[in-house]
Motif scaffolding. Structure first.
Motif, PDB file in Angstrom:
ATOM      1  N   ARG A   1       0.839  -1.209   0.000  1.00 39.96           N
ATOM      2  CA  ARG A   1       0.000   0.000   0.000  1.00 39.96           C
ATOM      3  C   ARG A   1       0.872   1.257   0.000  1.00 39.96           C
ATOM      4  NH1 ARG A   1      -1.033   3.417   3.928  1.00 39.96           N
ATOM      5  NH2 ARG A   1      -0.357   2.045   5.603  1.00 39.96           N
ATOM      6  N   VAL A   2       1.897   1.272   0.860  1.00 45.18           N
ATOM      7  CA  VAL A   2       2.759   2.458   0.940  1.00 45.18           C
ATOM      8  C   VAL A   2       3.513   2.653  -0.378  1.00 45.18           C
ATOM      9  CG1 VAL A   2       4.730   3.492   2.140  1.00 45.18           C
ATOM     10  CG2 VAL A   2       2.954   2.316   3.454  1.00 45.18           C
ATOM     11  N   ALA A   3       3.993   1.555  -0.981  1.00 48.20           N
ATOM     12  CA  ALA A   3       4.698   1.664  -2.268  1.00 48.20           C
ATOM     13  C   ALA A   3       3.763   2.241  -3.331  1.00 48.20           C
ATOM     14  CB  ALA A   3       5.234   0.298  -2.702  1.00 48.20           C
ATOM     15  N   ALA A   4       2.497   1.789  -3.338  1.00 45.09           N
ATOM     16  CA  ALA A   4       1.540   2.281  -4.333  1.00 45.09           C
ATOM     17  C   ALA A   4       1.251   3.769  -4.098  1.00 45.09           C
ATOM     18  CB  ALA A   4       0.250   1.464  -4.258  1.00 45.09           C
ATOM     19  N   GLU A   5       1.159   4.187  -2.832  1.00 45.29           N
ATOM     20  CA  GLU A   5       0.923   5.612  -2.538  1.00 45.29           C
ATOM     21  C   GLU A   5       2.107   6.458  -3.008  1.00 45.29           C
ATOM     22  OE1 GLU A   5      -1.779   4.728   1.431  1.00 45.29           O
ATOM     23  OE2 GLU A   5       0.095   5.839   1.666  1.00 45.29           O
ATOM     24  N   GLN A   6       3.322   5.953  -2.762  1.00 46.65           N
ATOM     25  CA  GLN A   6       4.500   6.725  -3.179  1.00 46.65           C
ATOM     26  C   GLN A   6       4.585   6.825  -4.705  1.00 46.65           C
ATOM     27  OE1 GLN A   6       8.036   5.177  -1.275  1.00 46.65           O
ATOM     28  NE2 GLN A   6       7.291   5.645   0.788  1.00 46.65           N
ATOM     29  N   ALA A   7       4.139   5.776  -5.398  1.00 40.79           N
ATOM     30  CA  ALA A   7       4.216   5.782  -6.863  1.00 40.79           C
ATOM     31  C   ALA A   7       3.366   6.902  -7.464  1.00 40.79           C
ATOM     32  CB  ALA A   7       3.776   4.426  -7.414  1.00 40.79           C
ATOM     33  N   LEU A   8       2.356   7.380  -6.712  1.00 44.05           N
ATOM     34  CA  LEU A   8       1.481   8.442  -7.213  1.00 44.05           C
ATOM     35  C   LEU A   8       1.981   9.840  -6.847  1.00 44.05           C
ATOM     36  CD1 LEU A   8      -1.960   6.815  -6.259  1.00 44.05           C
ATOM     37  CD2 LEU A   8      -0.863   6.874  -8.516  1.00 44.05           C
ATOM     38  N   ARG A   9       3.083   9.914  -6.120  1.00 45.63           N
ATOM     39  CA  ARG A   9       3.544  11.225  -5.650  1.00 45.63           C
ATOM     40  C   ARG A   9       4.088  12.067  -6.802  1.00 45.63           C
ATOM     41  NH1 ARG A   9       4.422  12.003  -0.304  1.00 45.63           N
ATOM     42  NH2 ARG A   9       6.005  13.567  -0.812  1.00 45.63           N
ATOM     43  N   ALA A  10       4.012  13.386  -6.601  1.00 46.75           N
ATOM     44  CA  ALA A  10       4.519  14.300  -7.625  1.00 46.75           C
ATOM     45  C   ALA A  10       6.036  14.459  -7.513  1.00 46.75           C
ATOM     46  CB  ALA A  10       3.832  15.652  -7.482  1.00 46.75           C
ATOM     47  N   ASP A  11       6.599  14.191  -6.337  1.00 47.88           N
ATOM     48  CA  ASP A  11       8.052  14.344  -6.204  1.00 47.88           C
ATOM     49  C   ASP A  11       8.765  13.044  -6.587  1.00 47.88           C
ATOM     50  OD1 ASP A  11       7.730  12.613  -4.103  1.00 47.88           O
ATOM     51  OD2 ASP A  11       7.976  14.119  -2.537  1.00 47.88           O
ATOM     52  N   ASP A  12      10.045  12.924  -6.215  1.00 43.82           N
ATOM     53  CA  ASP A  12      10.849  11.789  -6.682  1.00 43.82           C
ATOM     54  C   ASP A  12      10.761  10.560  -5.783  1.00 43.82           C
ATOM     55  OD1 ASP A  12      11.764  13.300  -8.767  1.00 43.82           O
ATOM     56  OD2 ASP A  12      13.535  14.025  -7.685  1.00 43.82           O
TER      57      ASP A  12
ATOM     58  N   ALA B   1      23.376  14.257  -4.579  1.00 41.02           N
ATOM     59  CA  ALA B   1      22.827  14.354  -5.933  1.00 41.02           C
ATOM     60  C   ALA B   1      22.099  13.071  -6.299  1.00 41.02           C
ATOM     61  CB  ALA B   1      23.964  14.618  -6.918  1.00 41.02           C
ATOM     62  N   GLY B   2      20.876  13.209  -6.800  1.00 38.85           N
ATOM     63  CA  GLY B   2      20.114  12.062  -7.251  1.00 38.85           C
ATOM     64  C   GLY B   2      19.374  11.318  -6.155  1.00 38.85           C
ATOM     65  N   SER B   3      19.488  11.776  -4.899  1.00 37.80           N
ATOM     66  CA  SER B   3      18.785  11.062  -3.825  1.00 37.80           C
ATOM     67  C   SER B   3      17.298  11.387  -3.831  1.00 37.80           C
ATOM     68  CB  SER B   3      19.380  11.473  -2.463  1.00 37.80           C
ATOM     69  OG  SER B   3      18.534  11.039  -1.416  1.00 37.80           O
ATOM     70  N   GLU B   4      16.473  10.360  -3.606  1.00 36.70           N
ATOM     71  CA  GLU B   4      15.026  10.581  -3.499  1.00 36.70           C
ATOM     72  C   GLU B   4      14.686  11.519  -2.342  1.00 36.70           C
ATOM     73  OE1 GLU B   4      12.597   7.003  -3.433  1.00 36.70           O
ATOM     74  OE2 GLU B   4      13.973   5.999  -4.801  1.00 36.70           O
ATOM     75  N   ALA B   5      15.567  11.609  -1.354  1.00 37.00           N
ATOM     76  CA  ALA B   5      15.273  12.419  -0.172  1.00 37.00           C
ATOM     77  C   ALA B   5      15.798  13.854  -0.293  1.00 37.00           C
ATOM     78  CB  ALA B   5      15.866  11.753   1.071  1.00 37.00           C
ATOM     79  N   ALA B   6      16.344  14.225  -1.471  1.00 35.52           N
ATOM     80  CA  ALA B   6      16.983  15.549  -1.596  1.00 35.52           C
ATOM     81  C   ALA B   6      16.002  16.682  -1.265  1.00 35.52           C
ATOM     82  CB  ALA B   6      17.574  15.714  -2.989  1.00 35.52           C
ATOM     83  N   GLY B   7      14.768  16.590  -1.751  1.00 34.80           N
ATOM     84  CA  GLY B   7      13.781  17.658  -1.493  1.00 34.80           C
ATOM     85  C   GLY B   7      13.456  17.770  -0.014  1.00 34.80           C
ATOM     86  N   THR B   8      13.369  16.624   0.644  1.00 32.84           N
ATOM     87  CA  THR B   8      13.080  16.619   2.084  1.00 32.84           C
ATOM     88  C   THR B   8      14.206  17.318   2.853  1.00 32.84           C
ATOM     89  OG1 THR B   8      12.092  14.458   1.688  1.00 32.84           O
ATOM     90  CG2 THR B   8      12.411  15.100   3.986  1.00 32.84           C
ATOM     91  N   VAL B   9      15.441  17.043   2.443  1.00 35.07           N
ATOM     92  CA  VAL B   9      16.583  17.662   3.131  1.00 35.07           C
ATOM     93  C   VAL B   9      16.564  19.171   2.916  1.00 35.07           C
ATOM     94  CG1 VAL B   9      19.113  17.777   3.235  1.00 35.07           C
ATOM     95  CG2 VAL B   9      17.968  15.573   3.047  1.00 35.07           C
ATOM     96  N   GLN B  10      16.188  19.615   1.695  1.00 35.12           N
ATOM     97  CA  GLN B  10      16.085  21.068   1.455  1.00 35.12           C
ATOM     98  C   GLN B  10      15.054  21.701   2.384  1.00 35.12           C
ATOM     99  OE1 GLN B  10      15.334  21.418  -2.762  1.00 35.12           O
ATOM    100  NE2 GLN B  10      17.410  20.712  -3.247  1.00 35.12           N
ATOM    101  N   ARG B  11      13.914  21.031   2.569  1.00 32.69           N
ATOM    102  CA  ARG B  11      12.893  21.587   3.483  1.00 32.69           C
ATOM    103  C   ARG B  11      13.400  21.594   4.920  1.00 32.69           C
ATOM    104  NH1 ARG B  11       9.671  18.961  -0.183  1.00 32.69           N
ATOM    105  NH2 ARG B  11       9.600  17.041   1.030  1.00 32.69           N
ATOM    106  N   PHE B  12      14.154  20.563   5.293  1.00 33.46           N
ATOM    107  CA  PHE B  12      14.740  20.533   6.642  1.00 33.46           C
ATOM    108  C   PHE B  12      15.685  21.731   6.818  1.00 33.46           C
ATOM    109  CE2 PHE B  12      18.463  19.409   9.227  1.00 33.46           C
ATOM    110  CZ  PHE B  12      17.861  19.124  10.450  1.00 33.46           C
ATOM    111  N   GLU B  13      16.526  21.959   5.823  1.00 31.86           N
ATOM    112  CA  GLU B  13      17.510  23.051   5.942  1.00 31.86           C
ATOM    113  C   GLU B  13      16.854  24.426   5.945  1.00 31.86           C
ATOM    114  OE1 GLU B  13      20.327  21.390   2.801  1.00 31.86           O
ATOM    115  OE2 GLU B  13      21.722  22.186   4.307  1.00 31.86           O
TER     116      GLU B  13
END
Ligand code: HEC
Ligand code: HEC
Length: 413
Positions: free
Chosen positions: A169-180, A384-396
């Motif tokens: 279920r979680v994998a399917a939810e992530q597949a619909l996300r707009a981010d990476d 570079a290229g990490s799926e979590a890059a956007g999250t880290v930007q929001r953290f910073e």
């Protein structure tokens, strides 16, 4: 309950095992880890008398220093489970893995004859350890040797009980996300031989299809497999589930103890320990830190809780919201975290979302221990290229005191 006495044994294991952890590791970042000796090492709350008995028997074997007469070796990494998982935690011992990778793509280009695991210690007639090759590499290839810290053992019982449908279920939810962010299941085979475990009735041994949950790249599906794999690879102890010694340079197929080394009852006791070891009790979370963890997006991968199977045989774990802070999925974490290792569907850049459990008992973070603070661990997600890059930007982008509140929340998990 084993309290002070086993601690003495554990410290001896950590300090005086043949070669000691330092010699076995051979340097690199993360050496000298000082895991907290305070890890609670307790069975699930409300453990019955028979659960407590099984837990204690497994705990004693987990701490046991195996000798050549017990079947240790011929080639091995450490002589006890506790050497790498002090009181069920992470360290002080660790492992190293090696790969011959392409200098252009970073992908492995050739298989090593004795496997990826560096096994530096020998006994029982062996003279040649398994070490990284020196030289003889094909054109355009390089040797990559990576540290792999022990993943903690506490709370793993919850990971095994999580329903497949939840992970999917979680994998399917992530597949619909707009981010990476696109977590993927690592489907692996159920390597256990012999009878099929009734917990996993739909799959026969060797059939690919079970969801990998264990190991930093989710390469193993069940705790039986994890324990048998650790016995065989890390200690050179064969068991009913892994009856053959791993290939080694001296070509030895057995050790001082002829045949299968570990009796079935001892294998079962060790597995019971891992199936009963609880998540260390957490302090009441600060709601502000928890809300920030959610709002910057950490909780997309580090899902705070997942539902377990209602038919799970351990009653404490059946049909509950398991507080695991992982999705058990593989994520591309970028080139900087890549380790050259390929495990089933996981490539060198892919890692299982680390379960955030008992972090206050860990002395360093990430698969190779490169981060010694939680802040460094978070920033290392942003390569570079990490799926979590956007999250880290929001953290910073958070104010300094909000960053601190978020990290304090994580450090209390
Ligand atoms: C030489 C160090 C070392 C020894 C000895 C060792 N382990 Fe581990 N353990 C590790 C490492 C490294 C990992 C991560 C494995 C991977 O990613 O492939 C791990 C992973 C695990 C896990 C899964 C944790 C997770 O979250 O995926 C369990 C359970 C475990 N070990 C139990 C044991 C048991 C039981 C023994 C003794 C039979 C043992 N280990 C011996 C280093 C060790
Ligand atoms: C795209 C998925 C993803 C997101 C988003 C994410 N993580 Fe992670 N996290 C991972 C993976 C995968 C690992 C394991 C990486 C490794 O071992 O090299 C990890 C590891 C960690 C670790 C190290 C745990 C350990 O046992 O050493 C910490 C701490 C952590 N994450 C915290 C956070 C925080 C805080 C956030 C939000 C700012 C966050 N993560 C966002 C996937 C993610």
């Amino acid at each position: 309950m084993s309290r002070s006495f086993p601690l003495v044994i554990l410290l001896l294991t950590a300090c005086e095992g043949p070669g000691g952890p330092g010699a076995a590791d051979g340097g690199g970042p993360g050496v000298g880890l000082a895991p907290s000796p305070e890890t609670p090492d307790l069975p699930l709350a409300g453990a019955t008398v028979s659960q407590q008995r099984a837990f204690r028997a497994g705990d004693a074997l987990f701490d046991q220093l195996f000798e050549a007469e017990d079947g240790l070796g011929p080639v091995y990494v450490q002589p006890s489970c506790a050497a790498c998982h002090l009181r069920g935690g992470r360290g002080p011992g660790q492992t190293r893995r090696m790969a011959v990778i392409s200098t252009s793509t970073g992908d492995p280009v050739e298989l090593l004859p004795f496997g990826a695991l560096v096994r530096p210690l020998v006994t029982a007639g062996a003279v040649t350890p398994v070490l990284p090759p020196d030289g003889g590499l094909p054109q355009g290839a390089a040797l990559e040797v990576t540290n792999r810290l022990a993943a903690p053992v506490f709370g793993r019982a919850y990971l095994e009980a999580i329903a497949d449908s939840e992970i999917e279920r979680v994998a399917a939810e992530q597949a619909l996300r707009a981010d990476d962010i696109r977590g993927r299941v690592n489907r692996v085979s159920f390597v256990s031989q012999g009878t099929v475990d009734p917990r996993f009735p739909a799959h026969a041994p060797g059939e690919t299809g079970l969801i990998g949950r264990f190991g930093v790249k989710a390469r193993l599906a069940t705790l039986d497999d994890v324990v048998a794999d650790a016995l065989q690879g890390d200690l050179g102890l064969t068991s009913a589930l892994r009856p053959a010694e791993l290939p080694n340079p001296d070509g030895l197929t057995d050790d001082l103890l002829p045949g299968v080394d570990l009796p079935d009852a001892q294998l079962a006791a060790l597995v019971s320990y891992t199936r009963l070891l609880d998540v260390p009790r957490r302090p009441a979370p600060d709601p502000r830190g928890a809300a920030l963890f959610d709002s910057v997006g950490c909780a997309v991968c580090h899902v705070p809780s997942l539902r377990t199977r209602v038919d799970w045989p351990t009653p404490q774990l059946a049909g509950i919201d398991a507080p695991v802070f992982t999705d058990l999925l593989l994520h591309d974490m970028g080139a900087e975290l890549a380790d050259g290792q390929e495990e089933h569907a996981a490539g060198p850049r892919d890692f299982r979302t680390a379960p955030l459990i008992g972090l206050r008992y860990l002395a360093s973070y990430l698969h190779d221990g490169r981060a010694s603070t939680l802040r460094e661990a978070v920033l290392a997600h942003g390569g570079a290229g990490s799926e979590a890059a956007g999250t880290v930007q929001r953290f910073e982008a958070l104010a300094a005191e909000d960053q601190d509140a978020l990290l304090a929340f994580v450090g209390g998990l």
